[in-house]
Design a protein around this motif. Structure first.
Motif, PDB file in Angstrom:
ATOM      1  N   PHE A  95      36.692  33.974  45.038  1.00 16.58           N
ATOM      2  CA  PHE A  95      36.497  35.193  44.181  1.00 16.58           C
ATOM      3  C   PHE A  95      35.130  35.731  43.849  1.00 16.58           C
ATOM      4  N   LEU A  96      34.026  34.797  43.951  1.00 12.71           N
ATOM      5  CA  LEU A  96      32.845  35.163  43.672  1.00 12.71           C
ATOM      6  C   LEU A  96      32.053  35.613  44.653  1.00 12.71           C
ATOM      7  N   VAL A  97      32.421  35.693  45.874  1.00 20.80           N
ATOM      8  CA  VAL A  97      31.606  35.984  47.138  1.00 20.80           C
ATOM      9  C   VAL A  97      31.168  37.317  46.939  1.00 20.80           C
ATOM     10  N   GLY A  98      31.881  38.385  46.526  1.00 22.45           N
ATOM     11  CA  GLY A  98      31.412  39.992  46.526  1.00 22.45           C
ATOM     12  C   GLY A  98      30.285  39.795  45.366  1.00 22.45           C
ATOM     13  N   PHE A  99      30.494  39.067  44.241  1.00 22.18           N
ATOM     14  CA  PHE A  99      29.511  39.114  43.169  1.00 22.18           C
ATOM     15  C   PHE A  99      28.201  38.505  43.667  1.00 22.18           C
ATOM     16  N   ILE A 100      28.340  37.323  44.213  1.00 16.49           N
ATOM     17  CA  ILE A 100      27.109  36.680  44.758  1.00 16.49           C
ATOM     18  C   ILE A 100      26.242  37.495  45.689  1.00 16.49           C
ATOM     19  N   GLY A 101      26.988  37.861  46.695  1.00 19.06           N
ATOM     20  CA  GLY A 101      26.391  38.686  47.887  1.00 19.06           C
ATOM     21  C   GLY A 101      25.668  40.083  47.349  1.00 19.06           C
ATOM     22  N   ASP A 102      26.154  40.686  46.323  1.00 13.38           N
ATOM     23  CA  ASP A 102      25.765  42.049  45.630  1.00 13.38           C
ATOM     24  C   ASP A 102      24.632  41.717  44.742  1.00 13.38           C
ATOM     25  N   LEU A 103      24.336  40.500  44.102  1.00 12.38           N
ATOM     26  CA  LEU A 103      23.699  40.319  42.832  1.00 12.38           C
ATOM     27  C   LEU A 103      22.047  40.519  43.310  1.00 12.38           C
ATOM     28  N   ARG A 104      21.727  39.518  44.402  1.00  9.99           N
ATOM     29  CA  ARG A 104      20.591  39.713  45.056  1.00  9.99           C
ATOM     30  C   ARG A 104      20.313  39.999  46.382  1.00  9.99           C
ATOM     31  N   GLY A 105      21.432  40.258  47.138  1.00 11.97           N
ATOM     32  CA  GLY A 105      21.495  40.387  48.463  1.00 11.97           C
ATOM     33  C   GLY A 105      22.147  39.183  49.287  1.00 11.97           C
ATOM     34  N   SER A 151      31.723  30.630  53.168  1.00 15.86           N
ATOM     35  CA  SER A 151      32.891  31.066  54.150  1.00 15.86           C
ATOM     36  C   SER A 151      32.978  32.594  54.079  1.00 15.86           C
ATOM     37  N   GLY A 152      32.621  33.164  52.774  1.00 20.65           N
ATOM     38  CA  GLY A 152      32.599  34.630  52.744  1.00 20.65           C
ATOM     39  C   GLY A 152      31.230  35.445  53.016  1.00 20.65           C
ATOM     40  N   LEU A 153      30.223  34.770  52.597  1.00 24.74           N
ATOM     41  CA  LEU A 153      28.720  35.191  52.861  1.00 24.74           C
ATOM     42  C   LEU A 153      28.419  35.030  54.194  1.00 24.74           C
ATOM     43  N   VAL A 154      28.906  34.254  54.882  1.00 30.56           N
ATOM     44  CA  VAL A 154      28.316  34.163  56.417  1.00 30.56           C
ATOM     45  C   VAL A 154      28.884  35.287  57.414  1.00 30.56           C
ATOM     46  N   PRO A 155      30.237  35.448  57.162  1.00 26.74           N
ATOM     47  CA  PRO A 155      30.693  36.586  58.122  1.00 26.74           C
ATOM     48  C   PRO A 155      30.338  37.835  57.622  1.00 26.74           C
ATOM     49  N   MET A 156      30.143  38.247  56.041  1.00 21.37           N
ATOM     50  CA  MET A 156      29.630  39.404  55.487  1.00 21.37           C
ATOM     51  C   MET A 156      28.313  39.805  56.179  1.00 21.37           C
ATOM     52  N   PRO A 269      34.178  54.191  44.300  1.00 19.53           N
ATOM     53  CA  PRO A 269      33.676  53.317  43.391  1.00 19.53           C
ATOM     54  C   PRO A 269      33.398  51.772  43.901  1.00 19.53           C
ATOM     55  N   ARG A 270      32.717  51.014  43.360  1.00 19.92           N
ATOM     56  CA  ARG A 270      32.489  49.613  43.880  1.00 19.92           C
ATOM     57  C   ARG A 270      33.887  49.045  43.064  1.00 19.92           C
ATOM     58  N   VAL A 271      34.470  48.662  44.042  1.00 18.33           N
ATOM     59  CA  VAL A 271      36.059  48.459  43.832  1.00 18.33           C
ATOM     60  C   VAL A 271      36.146  46.980  43.255  1.00 18.33           C
ATOM     61  N   SER A 272      36.792  46.488  42.241  1.00 17.98           N
ATOM     62  CA  SER A 272      36.943  45.139  41.990  1.00 17.98           C
ATOM     63  C   SER A 272      38.115  44.585  42.459  1.00 17.98           C
ATOM     64  N   ILE A 273      38.391  43.460  42.506  1.00 18.20           N
ATOM     65  CA  ILE A 273      39.432  42.674  43.239  1.00 18.20           C
ATOM     66  C   ILE A 273      40.679  43.448  42.470  1.00 18.20           C
ATOM     67  N   ARG A 274      40.823  43.522  41.104  1.00 16.80           N
ATOM     68  CA  ARG A 274      41.958  43.985  40.547  1.00 16.80           C
ATOM     69  C   ARG A 274      42.455  45.364  41.207  1.00 16.80           C
ATOM     70  N   ALA A 275      41.243  46.231  41.100  1.00 21.12           N
ATOM     71  CA  ALA A 275      41.541  47.620  41.418  1.00 21.12           C
ATOM     72  C   ALA A 275      41.794  47.694  43.120  1.00 21.12           C
ATOM     73  N   LEU A 276      41.291  46.746  43.805  1.00 24.29           N
ATOM     74  CA  LEU A 276      41.784  46.562  45.411  1.00 24.29           C
ATOM     75  C   LEU A 276      43.112  46.336  45.351  1.00 24.29           C
ATOM     76  N   ILE A 277      43.587  45.314  44.541  1.00 24.43           N
ATOM     77  CA  ILE A 277      45.182  44.787  44.628  1.00 24.43           C
ATOM     78  C   ILE A 277      46.233  46.162  44.205  1.00 24.43           C
ATOM     79  N   LEU A 278      45.570  46.748  43.109  1.00 28.46           N
ATOM     80  CA  LEU A 278      46.582  47.968  42.823  1.00 28.46           C
ATOM     81  C   LEU A 278      46.335  49.430  43.217  1.00 28.46           C
ATOM     82  N   SER A 279      45.251  49.287  43.880  1.00 34.14           N
ATOM     83  CA  SER A 279      45.049  50.785  44.592  1.00 34.14           C
ATOM     84  C   SER A 279      46.068  50.760  45.809  1.00 34.14           C
ATOM     85  N   SER A 280      46.573  52.013  46.086  1.00 27.11           N
ATOM     86  CA  SER A 280      47.285  52.116  47.376  1.00 27.11           C
ATOM     87  C   SER A 280      46.378  52.878  48.530  1.00 27.11           C
TER      88      SER A 280
END
Length: 503
Positions: A95-105, A151-156, A269-280
């Protein structure tokens, strides 16, 4: 060579460096299996359930008496936790992949998390100095947490730096590094190498070794130009990164594509996990991404490895462990085939071929297991089915889900989507690991019929719902899904999401 499509030395180093994280992931997946009996013995000694009588009888009766000590409930519990805690760590950290990837690159993100891998390797490598069951379980938990991130940062990272013409092949290198890591752990985990009573802790401690090499190489790797331009708005730095990655060429087309994606990202927007789940708006892409990862884990590949040693033994193979290593070699060879084919045949085609072939092999496996006691040659049918099953898995369903998620989403929802897909992968892996022994005991040899049905369902779903992404820009892929929706409604929902994000 002015198009920026060539493979440069800097690009090769960057991809190789990132893939070291995947190699470490694969090694950590496989390393715990080979020395199981040795580790259980040291757990028993540490817990005080290993008697001198059983230690003496180990040399005279092949461990028959000692096996009772190894089956002590405390030993079983701690061993099971040593295996399962790895997946739990990955489930949490995904769940933290996006946060770590965007934090400092992407690059600095991979560099930061290497601290976890080194710490985990030290804990396991020094486990004989204190209570091995505590230190190994703690080390495995930290290593699982690290692997969930990598496993998320490498493919990203690879997906964002790869030229469009080679995006599939370079993306498949993540899976190739994983299977090489598994194979490496199988080979050096042999009893006469490191999988013995004296060196097992070194075998586990080496889990952190790739992180040290990666930490040395990462400062030489350019940051993702898409991260620099789209997220940070640093066009000149993105231009420099493109020149480093692709050599001397005119980056105008790449920058224009990123400019368009940045404009699109500014509207969404920068879509959060919750927003991504709820958004159609992103529901179709998300459903496809999750189903791709479920098709990987629910395909029965783990069950094949579970059965392989037994099947090889019944087929008369005197050293089934070497046959299992042979399966690992097949794993690696056909991942290389996927690397060569994925940008020619396409992601959708290879996934369909892989899942369809695995479905047929699962049926053949069922027939072989059912009649192997009646016809001796049926064991060879089962052996052939194992090798073919693994081959079909690595052609498509193994490598493609890891990088196709990054292709299905634009920059705004991409980190959240990768995090959700990674969590889905780790969670389904954990569930299969915990429930398969019970399913196998209930269904016996017919367990592969269950996997055949699942594989058929996944094949049908991908045929009708998954588009081909080969050779398309990120925006072109997103447009495929947008055409199927009510555009005014989507625009209104995006504006609503942006307003809530700004607030």
């Amino acid at each position: 060579m002015e198009t920026g499509k060539q493979l440069t030395g800097t690009l090769a180093i960057a991809v190789f460096t990132a893939a070291l994280g995947s190699l470490q992931y694969g090694y950590s997946l496989g390393v715990i299996n080979a020395p199981q009996k040795v580790i259980e013995k040291h757990y028993a000694l540490s817990l005080g359930v290993w008697s001198e009588r059983s230690a003496l009888s180990e040399n005279t009766t092949e461990g028959e008496s000692s096996s009772e000590e190894l089956k002590h409930p405390s030993v079983v519990m701690y061993w099971s936790l040593s295996v399962a805690i790895f997946s739990i760590g990955g489930m949490v950290s995904s769940f933290l992949v996006g946060f770590i990837g965007d934090l400092r690159g992407r690059v600095k993100g991979m560099l930061m998390v290497n601290v976890l891998a080194v710490a985990a390797g030290l804990l396991m490598g020094l486990s004989r100095m204190w209570k091995p069951h505590i230190m190994v379980i703690t080390g495995r938990a930290i290593m699982g947490f690290y692997c969930g991130l990598t496993s998320g940062l490498v493919p990203m990272y690879i997906g964002e730096i790869a030229p469009k013409a080679y995006r599939g092949a370079l993306g498949a290198l993540h899976q190739l590094a994983i299977v090489i890591g598994i194979l490496l752990s199988q080979v050096i985990g042999l009893d006469f190498v490191l999988g013995n009573d004296d060196m097992w802790h070194v075998l586990l401690g080496l889990s952190g070794a790739p992180a040290i090499l990666q930490s040395i190489l990462l400062p030489m790797c350019p940051e993702s130009p898409r991260y620099l331009y789209i997220l940070l708005g640093k066009e000149q730095e993105a231009r420099k990164s493109l020149h480093r990655l692709k050599g001397a060429y005119d980056p105008a087309n790449d920058l224009e594509e990123m400019r368009m994606e940045k404009e699109e990202a500014d509207r969404e927007p920068r879509v959060s996990i919750r927003a991504l789940i709820l958004s159609s708006v992103y529901r179709q892409q998300l459903f496809v991404a999750l189903m791709m990862h479920l098709s990987q884990q629910l395909s029965g590949i783990n069950a094949i490895f579970y059965y392989s040693t037994t099947i090889f033994t019944q087929a008369g193979v005197s050293q089934p462990v070497y046959a299992t290593i042979g399966v690992g070699v097949i794993n690696t060879v056909f991942t290389l085939v996927s690397v060569a084919l994925v940008d020619r045949a396409g992601r959708r085609t290879l996934t369909l071929v892989g899942l369809g072939g695995m479905c047929c092999c699962a049926v053949a496996m069922t027939v072989g297991l059912k009649f192997q006691n009646d016809f001796s040659w049926m064991s060879y049918v089962s052996m052939a089915a194992i090798f073919l099953f693994v081959s079909f898995f690595e052609i498509g369903p193994g490598p493609i889900p890891w990088f196709i998620v990054a292709e299905l989403f634009s920059q705004g929802p991409r980190p959240a989507a990768i995090a959700l897909a990674g969590c889905c992968n780790w969670t389904s892996n954990f569930i299969i690991a915990m429930t398969f022994p019970y399913i196998q005991a209930w269904m016996d040899c017919y367990v592969f019929i269950l996997f055949a049905v699942l594989l058929l369902c996944f094949t049908i779903f991908i045929y009708f719902r998954v588009p081909e992404t080969k050779g398309k820009t990120f925006e072109e892929i997103a447009a495929v899904f947008q055409k199927k929706k009510q555009v005014p409604k989507d625009i209104a929902e995006l504006e609503q999401l942006k307003t809530s994000s700004d607030a």
